[in-house]
Design a protein around this motif. Structure first.
Motif, PDB file in Angstrom:
ATOM      1  N   GLU A  92       0.832  -1.207   0.000  1.00  7.14           N
ATOM      2  CA  GLU A  92       0.000   0.000   0.000  1.00  7.14           C
ATOM      3  C   GLU A  92       0.863   1.253   0.000  1.00  7.14           C
ATOM      4  N   ALA A  93       1.898   1.255   0.819  1.00  8.20           N
ATOM      5  CA  ALA A  93       2.786   2.415   0.903  1.00  8.20           C
ATOM      6  C   ALA A  93       3.500   2.655  -0.423  1.00  8.20           C
ATOM      7  N   ILE A  94       3.937   1.579  -1.077  1.00  2.51           N
ATOM      8  CA  ILE A  94       4.593   1.723  -2.387  1.00  2.51           C
ATOM      9  C   ILE A  94       3.609   2.297  -3.397  1.00  2.51           C
ATOM     10  N   GLU A  95       2.421   1.735  -3.470  1.00  2.00           N
ATOM     11  CA  GLU A  95       1.418   2.188  -4.431  1.00  2.00           C
ATOM     12  C   GLU A  95       1.005   3.635  -4.203  1.00  2.00           C
ATOM     13  N   ARG A  96       0.944   4.049  -2.941  1.00  2.00           N
ATOM     14  CA  ARG A  96       0.510   5.413  -2.606  1.00  2.00           C
ATOM     15  C   ARG A  96       1.679   6.385  -2.434  1.00  2.00           C
ATOM     16  N   ARG A  97       2.922   5.868  -2.546  1.00  2.00           N
ATOM     17  CA  ARG A  97       4.137   6.682  -2.315  1.00  2.00           C
ATOM     18  C   ARG A  97       4.090   7.379  -0.961  1.00  2.00           C
ATOM     19  N   LYS A  98       3.919   6.568   0.056  1.00  2.00           N
ATOM     20  CA  LYS A  98       3.873   7.062   1.431  1.00  2.00           C
ATOM     21  C   LYS A  98       5.019   6.473   2.233  1.00  2.00           C
ATOM     22  N   VAL A  99       5.604   7.286   3.106  1.00  2.00           N
ATOM     23  CA  VAL A  99       6.646   6.832   4.026  1.00  2.00           C
ATOM     24  C   VAL A  99       6.022   5.839   5.002  1.00  2.00           C
ATOM     25  N   ILE A 100       6.785   4.812   5.368  1.00  2.00           N
ATOM     26  CA  ILE A 100       6.312   3.864   6.375  1.00  2.00           C
ATOM     27  C   ILE A 100       7.201   3.942   7.611  1.00  2.00           C
ATOM     28  N   SER A 101       6.574   3.707   8.743  1.00  3.99           N
ATOM     29  CA  SER A 101       7.278   3.591  10.016  1.00  3.99           C
ATOM     30  C   SER A 101       7.335   2.107  10.335  1.00  3.99           C
ATOM     31  N   VAL A 102       8.563   1.585  10.499  1.00  9.92           N
ATOM     32  CA  VAL A 102       8.757   0.145  10.638  1.00  9.92           C
ATOM     33  C   VAL A 102       9.553  -0.167  11.899  1.00  9.92           C
ATOM     34  N   PHE A 103       9.087  -1.148  12.648  1.00  9.41           N
ATOM     35  CA  PHE A 103       9.847  -1.689  13.783  1.00  9.41           C
ATOM     36  C   PHE A 103      10.392  -3.050  13.384  1.00  9.41           C
ATOM     37  N   PHE A 104      11.663  -3.276  13.694  1.00 13.21           N
ATOM     38  CA  PHE A 104      12.296  -4.564  13.451  1.00 13.21           C
ATOM     39  C   PHE A 104      12.559  -5.262  14.778  1.00 13.21           C
ATOM     40  N   PHE A 105      12.529  -6.570  14.755  1.00  6.78           N
ATOM     41  CA  PHE A 105      12.793  -7.381  15.934  1.00  6.78           C
ATOM     42  C   PHE A 105      14.135  -6.994  16.551  1.00  6.78           C
TER      43      PHE A 105
ATOM     44  N   LEU B 161      12.120   5.170   9.565  1.00  4.99           N
ATOM     45  CA  LEU B 161      11.232   5.819   8.600  1.00  4.99           C
ATOM     46  C   LEU B 161      11.787   5.560   7.207  1.00  4.99           C
ATOM     47  N   LEU B 162      10.965   4.910   6.369  1.00  5.52           N
ATOM     48  CA  LEU B 162      11.440   4.443   5.068  1.00  5.52           C
ATOM     49  C   LEU B 162      10.552   4.931   3.934  1.00  5.52           C
ATOM     50  N   GLU B 163      11.190   5.306   2.818  1.00 11.82           N
ATOM     51  CA  GLU B 163      10.492   5.505   1.561  1.00 11.82           C
ATOM     52  C   GLU B 163      10.595   4.168   0.827  1.00 11.82           C
ATOM     53  N   PRO B 164       9.521   3.386   0.758  1.00 17.04           N
ATOM     54  CA  PRO B 164       9.605   2.059   0.153  1.00 17.04           C
ATOM     55  C   PRO B 164       9.531   2.139  -1.375  1.00 17.04           C
ATOM     56  N   PHE B 165      10.511   1.560  -2.051  1.00 15.99           N
ATOM     57  CA  PHE B 165      10.551   1.616  -3.507  1.00 15.99           C
ATOM     58  C   PHE B 165      10.246   0.285  -4.184  1.00 15.99           C
ATOM     59  N   CYS B 166      10.712  -0.816  -3.617  1.00 15.42           N
ATOM     60  CA  CYS B 166      10.562  -2.085  -4.313  1.00 15.42           C
ATOM     61  C   CYS B 166      10.429  -3.241  -3.322  1.00 15.42           C
ATOM     62  N   LEU B 167       9.380  -4.030  -3.495  1.00 17.59           N
ATOM     63  CA  LEU B 167       9.143  -5.229  -2.711  1.00 17.59           C
ATOM     64  C   LEU B 167       9.374  -6.415  -3.636  1.00 17.59           C
ATOM     65  N   GLY B 168      10.236  -7.335  -3.215  1.00 15.41           N
ATOM     66  CA  GLY B 168      10.536  -8.470  -4.080  1.00 15.41           C
ATOM     67  C   GLY B 168      10.922  -9.710  -3.309  1.00 15.41           C
ATOM     68  N   MET B 169      11.159 -10.788  -4.072  1.00 13.85           N
ATOM     69  CA  MET B 169      11.584 -12.065  -3.508  1.00 13.85           C
ATOM     70  C   MET B 169      13.045 -12.300  -3.876  1.00 13.85           C
ATOM     71  N   THR B 170      13.839 -12.698  -2.884  1.00 12.81           N
ATOM     72  CA  THR B 170      15.246 -12.990  -3.129  1.00 12.81           C
ATOM     73  C   THR B 170      15.396 -14.383  -3.732  1.00 12.81           C
ATOM     74  N   ASP B 171      16.606 -14.730  -4.121  1.00 14.40           N
ATOM     75  CA  ASP B 171      16.847 -16.056  -4.694  1.00 14.40           C
ATOM     76  C   ASP B 171      16.607 -17.175  -3.687  1.00 14.40           C
ATOM     77  N   SER B 172      16.595 -16.843  -2.404  1.00 11.61           N
ATOM     78  CA  SER B 172      16.302 -17.843  -1.369  1.00 11.61           C
ATOM     79  C   SER B 172      14.802 -17.902  -1.043  1.00 11.61           C
ATOM     80  N   GLY B 173      14.003 -17.153  -1.789  1.00  9.50           N
ATOM     81  CA  GLY B 173      12.557 -17.179  -1.592  1.00  9.50           C
ATOM     82  C   GLY B 173      12.050 -16.319  -0.453  1.00  9.50           C
ATOM     83  N   MET B 174      12.889 -15.449   0.057  1.00 16.88           N
ATOM     84  CA  MET B 174      12.508 -14.577   1.168  1.00 16.88           C
ATOM     85  C   MET B 174      12.103 -13.198   0.639  1.00 16.88           C
ATOM     86  N   PRO B 175      11.029 -12.611   1.191  1.00 16.96           N
ATOM     87  CA  PRO B 175      10.626 -11.274   0.756  1.00 16.96           C
ATOM     88  C   PRO B 175      11.557 -10.205   1.318  1.00 16.96           C
ATOM     89  N   GLY B 176      11.831  -9.221   0.483  1.00 18.89           N
ATOM     90  CA  GLY B 176      12.692  -8.124   0.900  1.00 18.89           C
ATOM     91  C   GLY B 176      12.150  -6.796   0.406  1.00 18.89           C
TER      92      GLY B 176
END
Length: 113
Positions: free
Chosen positions: A11-24, A31-46
């Motif tokens: 949603e943030a990528i489609e709307r060009r909105k900054v996201i606030s993200v917490f990591f473990f 605070l991130l400007e999300p540009f690209c969501l994809g799958m790595t060669d190991s099958g993990m989303p990045g």
């Protein structure tokens, strides 16, 4: 990774909105400007994003970074928009085998169209 986090990132990528993200295990949000969501060669989303503020393990709170979605605890779309154009963001590299969602823009400077 929860499907809710992936939907939020998309949603943030489609709307060009900054996201606030917490990591473990981190001490605060990023605070991130999300540009690209994809799958790595190991099958993990990045996520390829430009960090514009917040927490950083490397003391570099700004710049291009690739994040593992499975380490995200939460993601929230903010009201802050972004243009979708940044120098140096290369989504034509080997990080992602498959692109799920990416910023669409009229300029190819910084992102793949």
């Amino acid at each position: 990774m929860s499907s809710l986090i992936q939907k939020t990132v998309q949603e943030a990528i489609e709307r060009r909105k900054v996201i606030s993200v917490f990591f473990f295990g981190e001490g605060g949000p990023r605070l991130l400007e999300p540009f690209c969501l994809g799958m790595t060669d190991s099958g993990m989303p990045g996520l390829r994003a430009y960090q514009v503020g917040g927490f950083s393990n490397t003391f570099t709170s700004f710049g291009w970074k690739v994040f593992k979605l499975d380490l995200m605890v939460s993601a929230e779309v903010t009201d802050q928009g972004f243009s979708g154009v940044r120098d140096g963001g290369n989504t034509d590299d080997v990080v992602f085998d498959e692109i799920i969602c990416e910023v669409e823009c009229s300029s190819t400077k910084g992102v793949r169209s």
